[in-house]
Design an enzyme around this catalytic site. Structure first.
Site, PDB file in Angstrom:
ATOM      1  CG  ASN A 208       3.723 -59.225 -68.753  1.00  0.00           C
ATOM      2  OD1 ASN A 208       4.387 -60.242 -68.626  1.00  0.00           O
ATOM      3  ND2 ASN A 208       2.393 -59.235 -68.808  1.00  0.00           N
ATOM      4  CE  LYS A 287       5.378 -51.206 -89.356  1.00  0.00           C
ATOM      5  NZ  LYS A 287       6.428 -50.702 -90.207  1.00  0.00           N
TER       6      LYS A 287
END
Ligand code: CTP
Length: 395
Positions: A208, A287
């Site tokens: 955030n 990934k």
């Protein structure tokens, strides 16, 4: 605050030199203030400004007019209770670290026995340079004090750390050094700050916009009031606040473990961190390829505050609440549910409040339902107001 004290302000050549004028005016309200400038500082602000504000002749040259050149630096070095170098350039900090004395200010610093506070202000790359960092560390090890610069837009147009600290921060440091602030002496305060990062795969995470500035300001101000402070921080680019122990974590889970471990030995918990409420249900070991990632399954993280406050005993707990609608209603419910003694409510959609800025607008909600609404203030000033409330509870 500084009645009867003698403060020598050293002004060096940076754009922030004009801010020293405001500081001298503030200090002069209670202290006797003298100013020493480097020649470079004179390019930014006229000595006349400081003469008018301090009521004393300003010293610049080692062999200047108006004082006995042979011993002037010694006389000036003996005079103050405190030397404040503000702003302190990388150059002056480098000279002081190496004991060089090639102008009036550095000679006074070398000859003085009074405590010295440096307020660095410079370009971000200069600040990060290993040579500068080494010099700063040397001064700290030698017992000097540093008021760390702030982060934001710099005069050179770059964004980063290097802005002169706020006046409140500098005044709090002066107060700490001169008066040995004791309001939180003997108290142990645990502060959390910053965001948490929840990994999705080896290269991606959920996070955030929290910068950690509010929590770092609280940790530093509590330390300046004499508390023993441990700061548990999520990933931020901020330097360790003055006189605090820093415990770095990355995820909500790590923060939870750290708080559980450290809370028993603390008297106060200030939960300023913006802990992620969710993390990816699965952390991929490789990934994730774009062909395979269409949706994300999330798992709720533990609410750290709610969990640890259950067994808080007689510890005081301060929570934060980030609300964008019906702020006080939601906040009151959170204060009760999370067993807080105070809840600091902010709405990041207000101009000047919230993430990535140096200011905030908050309301402090008390357990009895009463509130203290604060105007737009620097995060340092907000931290001081929160600690004032905490002190009332402790007393
Ligand atoms: N908090 C926590 N652990 C979490 C989430 C929040 O300890 N997993 C703490 C924060 O540090 C803050 C307080 O709880 O002190 C309130 O955080 P906030 O994000 O406002 O509230 P939430 O409980 O997450 O509720 P919501 O996001 O639904 O408003």
């Amino acid at each position: 605050m500084f009645f009867g004290k003698k403060i020598l302000v050293g002004v060096t050549g940076g754009i922030a030199a004009y801010k020293a004028a405001f500081l001298v005016r503030e200090l002069k309200k209670s202290a006797d203030v003298r100013v020493v400038m480097t020649k470079a500082a004179g390019h930014f602000v006229s000595p006349l400004t400081f003469e008018a504000l301090s009521g004393h002749k300003v010293a610049i040259d080692l062999f200047g007019e108006g004082y006995d050149a042979a011993t002037a630096h010694i006389d000036w070095a003996r005079w103050p209770d405190l030397i404040l170098v503000c702003p302190a350039t990388a150059n002056t900090i480098g000279k002081a670290a190496h004991g060089l004395a090639d102008n009036m200010l550095t000679t006074i610093i070398l000859a003085a026995t009074a405590p010295v506070i440096f307020c660095p202000a410079m370009n971000v790359e200069m600040y990060k340079n290993a040579a500068y960092q080494h010099n700063e560390k040397t001064l700290l090890q030698r017992g000097c004090h540093i008021v760390q610069p702030g982060e934001g837009e710099l005069a050179c147009g770059e964004i980063g750390i290097g802005r002169l600290a706020e006046t409140e921060e500098i005044l709090a440091m002066i107060n700490f050094v001169l008066n040995g602030s004791a309001a939180l002496q003997g108290k142990r305060v645990l502060v959390t700050a910053g965001p948490t990062h929840e990994a999705l795969d080896p290269v991606r995470y959920l996070a955030n916009r929290s910068s950690g500035k509010m929590g770092y300001a609280l940790a530093e101000q509590a330390a300046l009031r004499g508390a023993a402070v441990t700061l548990i921080s999520g990933p931020t680019g901020l330097p360790r606040p003055y006189r605090t122990e820093l415990c770095r974590v990355v995820t909500a889970q790590e923060m939870h473990v750290a708080v559980q471990e450290l809370l028993p030995e603390n008297d106060v918990l200030i939960m300023a961190a913006a802990v992620a409420d969710f993390r990816p249900a699965v952390r991929a070991t490789q990934k994730i390829k774009k062909e395979s990632a269409h949706s994300l399954e999330l798992t709720a993280t533990v609410d750290i505050l709610q969990d640890v406050a259950k067994d808080k005993g007689d510890r005081l707990v301060i929570g934060f609440a980030l609300e964008t609608e019906d702020e006080m209603e939601h906040a009151a419910e959170k204060l009760y549910r999370k067993k807080c003694d105070l809840l600091v409510v902010n709405n990041p959609s207000q101009a000047g409040a919230g993430f990535e800025v140096d200011t905030n607008i908050v309301t402090i909600l008390r357990k009895d339902g009463s509130q203290k609404q604060l105007p737009l203030m620097s995060k340092t000033a907000v931290a001081q107001a929160i600690l004032d409330e905490l002190q009332l509870l402790l007393s």
